[in-house]
Design a protein around this motif. Structure first.
Motif, PDB file in Angstrom:
ATOM      1  N   ASP A  27       0.827  -1.208   0.000  1.00  0.00           N
ATOM      2  CA  ASP A  27       0.000   0.000   0.000  1.00  0.00           C
ATOM      3  C   ASP A  27       0.863   1.260   0.000  1.00  0.00           C
ATOM      4  O   ASP A  27       2.047   1.232   0.347  1.00  0.00           O
ATOM      5  CB  ASP A  27      -0.921   0.017   1.221  1.00  0.00           C
ATOM      6  N   ILE A  28       0.225   2.366  -0.357  1.00  0.00           N
ATOM      7  CA  ILE A  28       0.845   3.693  -0.302  1.00  0.00           C
ATOM      8  C   ILE A  28       0.123   4.502   0.769  1.00  0.00           C
ATOM      9  O   ILE A  28      -1.109   4.543   0.793  1.00  0.00           O
ATOM     10  CB  ILE A  28       0.737   4.427  -1.659  1.00  0.00           C
ATOM     11  N   ALA A  29       0.891   5.127   1.661  1.00  0.00           N
ATOM     12  CA  ALA A  29       0.302   5.885   2.765  1.00  0.00           C
ATOM     13  C   ALA A  29       0.998   7.232   2.903  1.00  0.00           C
ATOM     14  O   ALA A  29       2.129   7.423   2.440  1.00  0.00           O
ATOM     15  CB  ALA A  29       0.410   5.096   4.072  1.00  0.00           C
ATOM     16  N   VAL A  30       0.306   8.152   3.552  1.00  0.00           N
ATOM     17  CA  VAL A  30       0.841   9.491   3.816  1.00  0.00           C
ATOM     18  C   VAL A  30       0.766   9.772   5.307  1.00  0.00           C
ATOM     19  O   VAL A  30      -0.278   9.559   5.929  1.00  0.00           O
ATOM     20  CB  VAL A  30       0.055  10.571   3.039  1.00  0.00           C
ATOM     21  N   SER A  50       7.323  -3.525  -0.273  1.00  0.00           N
ATOM     22  CA  SER A  50       6.761  -3.187  -1.583  1.00  0.00           C
ATOM     23  C   SER A  50       5.869  -1.951  -1.542  1.00  0.00           C
ATOM     24  O   SER A  50       5.392  -1.499  -2.586  1.00  0.00           O
ATOM     25  CB  SER A  50       5.950  -4.369  -2.125  1.00  0.00           C
ATOM     26  N   GLY A  51       5.635  -1.392  -0.357  1.00  0.00           N
ATOM     27  CA  GLY A  51       4.825  -0.189  -0.232  1.00  0.00           C
ATOM     28  C   GLY A  51       5.682   1.049  -0.058  1.00  0.00           C
ATOM     29  O   GLY A  51       6.921   0.989  -0.131  1.00  0.00           O
ATOM     30  N   HIS A  52       5.036   2.180   0.172  1.00  0.00           N
ATOM     31  CA  HIS A  52       5.795   3.425   0.358  1.00  0.00           C
ATOM     32  C   HIS A  52       4.987   4.398   1.201  1.00  0.00           C
ATOM     33  O   HIS A  52       3.746   4.379   1.185  1.00  0.00           O
ATOM     34  CB  HIS A  52       6.132   4.068  -0.982  1.00  0.00           C
ATOM     35  N   VAL A  53       5.720   5.255   1.929  1.00  0.00           N
ATOM     36  CA  VAL A  53       5.118   6.273   2.786  1.00  0.00           C
ATOM     37  C   VAL A  53       5.689   7.635   2.404  1.00  0.00           C
ATOM     38  O   VAL A  53       6.912   7.795   2.283  1.00  0.00           O
ATOM     39  CB  VAL A  53       5.403   5.991   4.274  1.00  0.00           C
ATOM     40  N   TYR A  54       4.812   8.609   2.216  1.00  0.00           N
ATOM     41  CA  TYR A  54       5.204   9.996   2.019  1.00  0.00           C
ATOM     42  C   TYR A  54       4.879  10.746   3.305  1.00  0.00           C
ATOM     43  O   TYR A  54       3.752  10.664   3.806  1.00  0.00           O
ATOM     44  CB  TYR A  54       4.444  10.616   0.842  1.00  0.00           C
ATOM     45  N   ALA A  55       5.870  11.464   3.855  1.00  0.00           N
ATOM     46  CA  ALA A  55       5.685  12.114   5.155  1.00  0.00           C
ATOM     47  C   ALA A  55       6.070  13.588   5.067  1.00  0.00           C
ATOM     48  O   ALA A  55       7.034  13.950   4.375  1.00  0.00           O
ATOM     49  CB  ALA A  55       6.514  11.409   6.224  1.00  0.00           C
TER      50      ALA A  55
END
Length: 202
Positions: A27-30, A50-55
């Motif tokens: 999943d992609i989360a912020v 395999s996911g990513h987080v933008y903070a």
């Protein structure tokens, strides 16, 4: 923790528990307010390799604290950290996301005069709701008990209550015997076929 393994705790705990049940590897989360990086780390763990987080955070110290926490945990490669206000989210997140998390207020252990404010928070929430994929969730923890926090809680309640139920389901969680200043949690889930939100009520 009691023998049944369930404990009714703070609004912040309930928000984190919801995300642990919802987010999946890939999943992609912020994290719209990275603070000292606790939530950013949790999100990185949940989305997996395999996911990513933008903070996001406007305070340089918050970004540094979060970077150090992720490096120590071996998770920095799963995150992109932005030293800017969350109101710039739409310009920096290149894809739809499964989840956005907000913890409003000030940096724990930091300068309490530097806090989130409704005008920029409103812009960020509008961006977050439009970035969510269908079925995606947005968690907002609000902290009343000071002038900016009281205004954010009041405006949030009014604006989110005005969203069409065809677009979002909105839950407001608060502990009614916790006294003034206790954190409150808003949980939104985007409906299938939701239309784009062009503005939030002021």
């Amino acid at each position: 923790m009691n023998a049944r393994g369930f404990e009714l705790k703070s609004a912040r705990f309930l928000a984190a528990d919801c995300l642990r049940r919802f987010l999946l590897p890939g999943d992609i989360a912020v994290d719209a307010t990275m603070g000292n990086g606790h939530d950013t780390q949790m999100l990185c763990e949940l989305v997996g390799e395999s996911g990513h987080v933008y903070a996001f955070d406007v305070q340089e110290q918050a970004v540094a604290n979060t970077r150090a926490r992720l490096e120590e945990a071996g998770l920095l490669g799963r995150a992109t950290l932005f030293h800017c206000g969350h109101q710039e989210m739409a310009q920096h997140v290149p894809t739809s996301v499964q989840s956005v998390m907000f913890n409003l207020g000030w940096l724990p252990g930091g300068d309490k005069h530097v806090t989130t404010h409704w005008e920029t928070t409103r812009t960020a929430i509008l961006a977050a709701l439009n970035l969510l994929c269908e079925g995606g969730v947005c968690m907002i923890c609000a902290y009343p008990g000071h002038a900016a926090g009281d205004e954010e809680r009041e405006r949030l309640t009014m604006c989110l209550a005005a969203l069409r139920p065809q677009d979002f389901n909105v839950l407001h969680q608060r502990f009614i015997n916790a006294g003034p200043g206790a954190p409150e949690c808003f949980i939104l889930q985007k409906q299938t076929g939701a239309r784009e939100i062009t503005a939030l009520e002021k």
